[in-house]
Design an enzyme around this catalytic site. Structure first.
Site, PDB file in Angstrom:
ATOM      1  N   TYR A  17      29.647  -7.309   8.830  1.00 30.64           N
ATOM      2  CA  TYR A  17      29.399  -6.221   7.868  1.00 30.64           C
ATOM      3  C   TYR A  17      29.279  -6.762   6.444  1.00 30.64           C
ATOM      4  CZ  TYR A  17      29.343  -1.507   6.049  1.00 30.64           C
ATOM      5  OH  TYR A  17      28.952  -0.350   5.438  1.00 30.64           O
ATOM      6  N   PHE A  24       0.667   3.835  -5.807  1.00 27.92           N
ATOM      7  CA  PHE A  24       0.912   3.749  -4.376  1.00 27.92           C
ATOM      8  C   PHE A  24       1.806   4.925  -4.003  1.00 27.92           C
ATOM      9  CE2 PHE A  24       3.020   2.552  -0.474  1.00 27.92           C
ATOM     10  CZ  PHE A  24       1.905   2.356   0.313  1.00 27.92           C
ATOM     11  N   THR A  25       1.607   5.462  -2.803  1.00 24.91           N
ATOM     12  CA  THR A  25       2.247   6.731  -2.395  1.00 24.91           C
ATOM     13  C   THR A  25       3.763   6.741  -2.644  1.00 24.91           C
ATOM     14  OG1 THR A  25       2.335   5.841  -0.160  1.00 24.91           O
ATOM     15  CG2 THR A  25       0.489   7.293  -0.684  1.00 24.91           C
ATOM     16  N   ASP A  80       5.164  -4.745  -7.964  1.00 25.68           N
ATOM     17  CA  ASP A  80       5.188  -4.343  -6.562  1.00 25.68           C
ATOM     18  C   ASP A  80       4.568  -5.543  -5.852  1.00 25.68           C
ATOM     19  OD1 ASP A  80       4.687  -3.500  -4.022  1.00 25.68           O
ATOM     20  OD2 ASP A  80       3.911  -1.538  -4.584  1.00 25.68           O
ATOM     21  N   LYS A 104       5.162  -6.500   4.996  1.00 31.86           N
ATOM     22  CA  LYS A 104       3.809  -6.987   4.718  1.00 31.86           C
ATOM     23  C   LYS A 104       3.864  -8.516   4.628  1.00 31.86           C
ATOM     24  CE  LYS A 104       3.377  -2.435   3.863  1.00 31.86           C
ATOM     25  NZ  LYS A 104       3.796  -1.898   2.630  1.00 31.86           N
ATOM     26  N   ARG A 160      -7.278   7.250   3.245  1.00 32.92           N
ATOM     27  CA  ARG A 160      -6.729   6.993   1.917  1.00 32.92           C
ATOM     28  C   ARG A 160      -7.687   7.665   0.941  1.00 32.92           C
ATOM     29  NH1 ARG A 160      -1.323   4.700   2.181  1.00 32.92           N
ATOM     30  NH2 ARG A 160      -1.236   6.811   2.939  1.00 32.92           N
ATOM     31  N   PHE A 202       0.254  13.389   3.930  1.00 30.15           N
ATOM     32  CA  PHE A 202      -0.621  12.701   4.889  1.00 30.15           C
ATOM     33  C   PHE A 202       0.103  12.303   6.169  1.00 30.15           C
ATOM     34  CE2 PHE A 202       1.163   8.575   3.812  1.00 30.15           C
ATOM     35  CZ  PHE A 202       1.620   8.793   2.523  1.00 30.15           C
TER      36      PHE A 202
HETATM   37  C1  LIG Z   1       4.034  -0.559   2.052  1.00 26.39           C
HETATM   38  C2  LIG Z   1       4.003  -0.527   0.590  1.00 26.39           C
HETATM   39  C3  LIG Z   1       5.125  -0.116  -0.151  1.00 26.39           C
HETATM   40  C4  LIG Z   1       6.358   0.482   0.485  1.00 26.39           C
HETATM   41  O1  LIG Z   1       6.986  -0.368   1.368  1.00 26.39           O
HETATM   42  P1  LIG Z   1       7.670   0.140   2.737  1.00 26.39           P
HETATM   43  O2  LIG Z   1       8.208  -1.106   3.328  1.00 26.39           O
HETATM   44  O3  LIG Z   1       6.610   0.791   3.563  1.00 26.39           O
HETATM   45  O4  LIG Z   1       8.738   1.113   2.370  1.00 26.39           O
HETATM   46  C5  LIG Z   1       5.033  -0.203  -1.525  1.00 26.39           C
HETATM   47  N1  LIG Z   1       3.925  -0.628  -2.143  1.00 26.39           N
HETATM   48  C6  LIG Z   1       2.834  -1.009  -1.464  1.00 26.39           C
HETATM   49  C7  LIG Z   1       1.635  -1.486  -2.209  1.00 26.39           C
HETATM   50  C8  LIG Z   1       2.826  -0.962  -0.081  1.00 26.39           C
HETATM   51  O5  LIG Z   1       1.728  -1.324   0.574  1.00 26.39           O
END
Ligand SMILES: *Cc1c(COP(=O)(O)O)cnc(C)c1O
Length: 461
Positions: free
Chosen positions: A75, A127-128, A219, A262, A386, A453
């Protein structure tokens, strides 16, 4: 199209296979109706090629799988956490790291800690989830990407993700530097089509921010793909390694949010990294509320180990070259057939330009949503809208945001598909393009209030 031998061969051998179902056309027609014409709501089992996202869909290496076996599920103070922290420090160069369950966990922490009600966050396109957290914490989001970032035909611009410094200057002149919570700079820019940012632009943004006493966070989700583009397109970087370029990139930021799903080559995980000790201490206080202890942040020990290994693998030149060039191959096949896509192709995806693909539909017919549904029926290929649906509604007027770009994203998972899979995708898109007049618009049956979406349902107009 380029000479076929110029696309690099797969730099891996396949050790484990997953056998997908191949539904026939009537079964796919039934599946898309049941999913309310929303590809997010399809069952993965019903998709032959799944291009919904490159997020968490990476094939891990044998080394990463071996890493899972040495997971220390304590933990507090798991040894895998120290491995992950060391990898972030070495490859990203930040002093402090707070792990999170995925990228949006880091966005939540950063936005909560840095934003005061009434402030502004300028960013190179939205970004969303990023914008959602910024707005939830009381900020007004301001898009400061160069105009070409919104133009799917501006194909001779090598760094379409760049920030327009004049737009930043204008914002500071209007609202004052103290009203800027921080500048957010994404590398690459997902919704612009995976478009990169140049090192020069990052330097310029840094200099601008220093002049005005503003912080800059990245980001960093696709920072390795961005590093590859810099190596290929920016003078002075041709002989630098991906590792060196990544580290220089990060040196221009006060910190970053990262979706490990990613460019860290894992199925789950993320982190917030920074150099400011005070911000780090405050993020440690907050992370326990949302994610878990500051030494696991919502990840299992084994997942942190896989991410530490993935970070090292991600800067291997053969890996990233194949990754980006495989995407270019798909784009080149489509361009060869006259299919309208965002040019130049980005790092993680090929984006079909639904406005030009379906000129008989208006944006209120949700052309990208409709095209994604049609592509599934045509080829068993799952893509993602998108466009107007992803953009959501204005929180004040309640009207749709109407983004310039109305796109279908064909997102390529890392190390999962071969060039022959790219051919199958291209052939399905090209067949659809030849009968594009038959594709009709959609309307809402159910519209969720937030991030609509994901769960929205539609019917044919
Ligand atoms: C996927 C993504 C995020 C958010 O990350 P998650 O791991 O899905 O929470 C933020 N910014 C960009 C550009 C992304 O592609």
């Amino acid at each position: 199209m380029r000479d076929l031998s110029s696309y690099p061969a797969e730099p891996f051998r396949i050790k484990v296979v997953e056998v997908p179902k191949m539904l026939d056309r009537p079964e796919r027609e039934k599946a898309i109706v049941e999913a309310g014409y929303n590809t997010f709501l399809l069952n993965s089992e019903d998709c032959y090629i799944d291009l919904l996202t490159d997020s968490g869909t990476t094939a891990m290496s044998d080394q990463q799988w071996a890493g899972l076996m040495v997971g220390d599920e304590a933990y507090g103070g798991s040894k895998n956490w120290y491995h992950l922290k060391a990898a972030v420090q070495e490859y990203y160069g930040f002093e402090y790291v707070t792990p999170t369950h995925q990228g949006r966990g880091a966005e939540n922490l950063l936005s909560t800690l840095m934003i005061e009600e009434g402030q502004y966050v300028p960013m190179n396109m939205y970004f969303t989830t990023t914008r959602y957290h910024q707005e939830k914490n009381g900020a007004t989001f301001v898009d400061v990407i160069i105009d070409e970032g919104h133009d799917s035909t501006a194909k001779d611009v090598p760094f379409k993700g760049n920030i327009d410094i004049a737009k930043l200057e204008k914002l500071v002149a209007e609202v004052g530097a103290e009203k800027i919570a921080y500048i957010c700079l994404a590398v690459t820019v997902n919704l612009a089509g995976g478009q990169p940012v140049s090192m020069q632009n990052m330097k310029d943004v840094r200099a601008f921010a220093d002049k005005h006493g503003i912080k800059v966070f990245s980001d960093a989700t696709r920072c390795v793909e961005n590093a590859y583009f810099i190596k290929k397109r920016e003078k002075g970087y041709e002989n630098k390694t991906i590792k060196e370029i990544l580290k220089e990139t990060m040196s221009y930021f006060d910190g970053c949010t990262m979706s490990g799903k990613k460019d860290c080559l894992v199925n789950i995980g993320g982190f917030l990294a920074m150099n400011d000790e005070d911000l780090y201490n405050r993020s440690r206080e907050l992370v326990v509320v949302y994610e878990g202890m500051p030494s696991y942040g919502g990840m299992a020990g084994r997942d942190m180990e896989a991410m530490a290994i993935g970070i090292k693998e991600s800067v291997d030149y053969n890996y990233i070259e194949h990754r980006v060039e495989q995407v270019a191959y798909l784009a080149d096949r489509l361009l060869d057939a006259g299919v309208p896509i965002v040019e130049p192709a980005g790092g993680h995806a090929v984006f079909l330009d639904a406005k030009r693909f379906l000129p008989h539909l208006t944006q209120d017919d949700f052309p990208a949503q409709s095209l994604a549904a049609a592509l599934y029926v045509e080829g068993g290929v799952r893509a993602m809208e998108r466009g107007i649906i992803s953009a959501g509604r204005d929180k004040i007027t309640g009207d749709h945001h109407r983004p310039e770009l109305e796109l279908v994203r064909l997102t390529i998972p890392r190390r999962v598909y071969t060039y022959k899979h790219m051919d199958v995708i291209a052939d399905a898109v090209i067949r659809l393009y030849e009968k594009r007049d038959e594709i009709k618009g959609l309307e809402f049956v159910y519209e969720p209030p937030m991030l609509r979406f994901f769960n929205a349902r539609f019917k044919i107009k």
